[in-house]
Design an enzyme around this catalytic site. Structure first.
Site, mmCIF file in Angstrom:
data_model
loop_
_atom_site.group_PDB
_atom_site.id
_atom_site.type_symbol
_atom_site.label_atom_id
_atom_site.label_comp_id
_atom_site.label_asym_id
_atom_site.label_seq_id
_atom_site.Cartn_x
_atom_site.Cartn_y
_atom_site.Cartn_z
ATOM 1 N N HIS A 66 0.765 -1.156 0.167
ATOM 2 C CA HIS A 66 0.000 0.004 -0.113
ATOM 3 C C HIS A 66 1.100 1.289 0.090
ATOM 4 O O HIS A 66 1.875 1.446 0.738
ATOM 5 C CB HIS A 66 -0.941 0.236 1.275
ATOM 6 C CG HIS A 66 -1.648 -1.193 1.355
ATOM 7 N ND1 HIS A 66 -2.058 -1.710 2.646
ATOM 8 C CD2 HIS A 66 -2.168 -2.151 0.606
ATOM 9 C CE1 HIS A 66 -2.955 -2.573 2.613
ATOM 10 N NE2 HIS A 66 -2.928 -2.754 1.359
ATOM 11 N N TYR A 129 3.569 1.881 13.538
ATOM 12 C CA TYR A 129 4.012 3.066 12.395
ATOM 13 C C TYR A 129 3.396 4.481 12.767
ATOM 14 O O TYR A 129 2.141 4.610 13.235
ATOM 15 C CB TYR A 129 3.759 2.718 11.067
ATOM 16 C CG TYR A 129 2.443 2.178 10.689
ATOM 17 C CD1 TYR A 129 1.633 0.942 11.134
ATOM 18 C CD2 TYR A 129 1.866 3.032 10.008
ATOM 19 C CE1 TYR A 129 0.566 0.578 10.449
ATOM 20 C CE2 TYR A 129 0.302 2.807 9.387
ATOM 21 C CZ TYR A 129 -0.206 1.612 9.916
ATOM 22 O OH TYR A 129 -1.257 1.223 9.399
#
Ligand SMILES: NC(=O)c1ccc[n+]([C@@H]2O[C@H](COP(=O)([O-])OP(=O)(O)OC[C@H]3O[C@@H](n4cnc5c(N)ncnc54)[C@H](OP(=O)(O)O)[C@@H]3O)[C@@H](O)[C@H]2O)c1
Length: 463
Positions: A66, A129
């Site tokens: 992605h 993240y």
């Protein structure tokens, strides 16, 4: 964090960080994100706003590829993962890939548009993240099939038996079918004005919009705009009717001060570079030439609103305030008026006690592009054409000469004589800018008489 280091990879901007993980009998500790030290070590100052954690039950869990429209900073809290990245940005590095193992001692900075994927190598891997934009459901992003044969990622665990979402297993295209992510673009506001017109023609790949598409004075209009599509906003929109501003204060303040202040908030929020234009009217005109550090001292409402707008824009970390004077471009302006009067045989009276230099919109657009291209230090710059300071009457006489008329047909008058009985805003006597700061960036201004000659040559003869 003595062990912190940043390494480059074959994907431009994709960086691998070795983190300093301190172990003792209790376990381990790391500074997973430490802005000051990491920026000093070479990481972009990417301003994260959201932290995500994906917990993965089984080894072999695979997610991606992605390429969301924001930067990411990835690592693991527990376990290990095989990380894979594919550049899905428009440009020569499209399709370039890189893989590495992510442990608690490794973090990876993934720039916007680079496809991100991972496969866990241990049960219970906690993948974490940071991102520098809030997730939104309507965000469009590029994606790539995990088993794309061109990129051919060497997954340690066969994808056939891996835990993968239905979407990632079946819905993402092969590299040849991927629509590469374009870079963020430059947005020009005030596109139907003199300067906006020139900027739209000068700045590469820009999107230029007028008031109907984006109204600077309307918070709803500003709030609805997709700012994340842009990295530079160039604001040429303004209330420029100097005399009318004396009475129409609200409209002038809305366009010149409140609107730019809201733009400044948006620019900070979206990490935009904001270019904004201001004027010699922020000065009382008692000093010549004007340097950038001269204290502002506006005489009239227009100058006051522009000074307020400047102050707001200066709060943006990446900003350029370009003060300009005596603008000439497409549309109605002093030079066109003088050319028309010259052509029609008129003998005008023109003020001879206000001094400055013309600024052709092409010159200002060229300077804007130059400052952005060379990455000039952010801040305020004075921009006009070069050449000797002149009065309006001098300029008018030059136009008359260029149109084949006798310059003496222009009568020199004082401002007081010219404005007797008229409701006009006060104007600075001296508008000449010191251009040293601009020139120090490598920009060479064209002298105004030269620019005037080619501009006037391009004007049609008035019947
Ligand atoms: N002209 C000069 O001599 C001069 C001198 C020094 C500095 N400057 C500065 O240079 C910049 C550009 O000036 P210019 O001469 O190109 O001005 P301009 O020709 O008057 O163009 C200004 C544009 O801003 C638009 N605008 C006004 N209010 C707006 C709003 N609320 N939202 C969106 N757009 C709006 C206007 O649209 P509409 O047509 O719909 O009103 C117009 O198209 C301005 O910052 C000005 O203050 C100009």
């Amino acid at each position: 964090m003595a062990g912190l280091s940043v390494q480059h990879t074959p994907i431009p901007g994709l960086l691998v960080l070795d983190l300093d993980v301190r172990e003792d009998p209790r376990g381990w500790f790391k500074e997973n994100w430490q802005r000051e030290k990491m920026v000093a070590a070479g990481l972009p100052d990417f301003e994260p706003v959201q932290n995500n954690i994906s917990f993965n039950l089984a080894a072999g869990t695979t997610r991606g590829v992605h390429a969301e429209p924001w930067d990411k900073f990835v690592s693991v809290g527990t376990g290990r993962a095989f990380g894979a990245w594919v550049d899905l940005r428009q440009g020569p590095s499209f399709g370039t890939s890189f893989t590495t193992e992510i442990t608690p001692g490794v973090a990876v900075f993934v720039p916007r548009g680079v496809g991100n994927a991972f496969q866990t190598l241990e049960d219970g891997t906690c993948y974490t993240y940071l991102v520098n934009d809030h997730w939104r459901p309507d965000a469009h992003y590029a994606a790539l099939a995990l088993d794309d044969p061109t990129v051919d990622i060497a997954w340690p665990i066969d994808l056939a038996g891996a835990e993968i979402s239905e979407k990632d297993r079946t819905a993402n295209p092969r590299l040849a079918e991927v629509t590469a992510m374009p870079p963020r673009s430059t947005l020009v506001l005030g596109a139907s004005g003199q300067l906006g017109h020139a900027l739209a023609g000068e700045l590469p790949g820009n999107r230029a919009v007028g008031r109907r598409e984006l109204d600077l004075a309307d918070p709803a209009s500003l709030g609805a705009w997709p700012w994340w599509d842009h990295d530079v906003v160039v604001n040429a929109a303004a209330w420029t009717a100097v005399d009318a501003a004396e009475d129409e204060r609200r409209a002038a303040w809305a366009a010149n001060a409140t609107g730019p202040a809201q733009l400044a908030v948006i620019a900070r929020r979206h990490r935009l570079t904001l270019v904004h234009y201001s004027t010699d009217y922020v000065f009382d005109g008692s000093v010549t030439p004007h340097r950038e550090d001269e204290p502002v001292s506006p005489l009239g409402v227009y100058g006051q609103t522009k000074a307020a707008g400047e102050l707001a824009v200066a709060s943006v970390p990446r900003h350029y305030v370009l003060r300009t004077s005596w603008l000439v471009g497409e549309g109605q302006n002093f030079v066109r008026t003088m050319a028309r009067l010259a052509d029609s045989g008129t003998c005008p009276r023109v003020v001879d006690d206000q001094w400055g230099r013309l600024t052709f919109t092409h010159e200002l657009a060229r300077a804007t592009r130059h400052l952005l291209d060379v990455g000039a230090p952010f801040g305020t710059y004075h921009v006009s054409n070069g050449g000797p300071p002149a009065s309006w009457a001098d300029v008018a006489r030059s136009v008359f000469a260029l149109r084949g008329r006798d310059p003496e047909d222009v009568t020199r008058v004082s401002t007081a004589e010219y404005t007797a009985g008229l409701a006009t805003a006060p104007r600075p006597v001296h508008s000449t800018f010191d251009l040293t700061r601009l020139e120090e960036t490598g920009f060479v201004p064209v002298a105004w008489p030269e620019a005037l000659a080619s501009y006037v040559a391009g004007l049609p003869q008035a019947g």
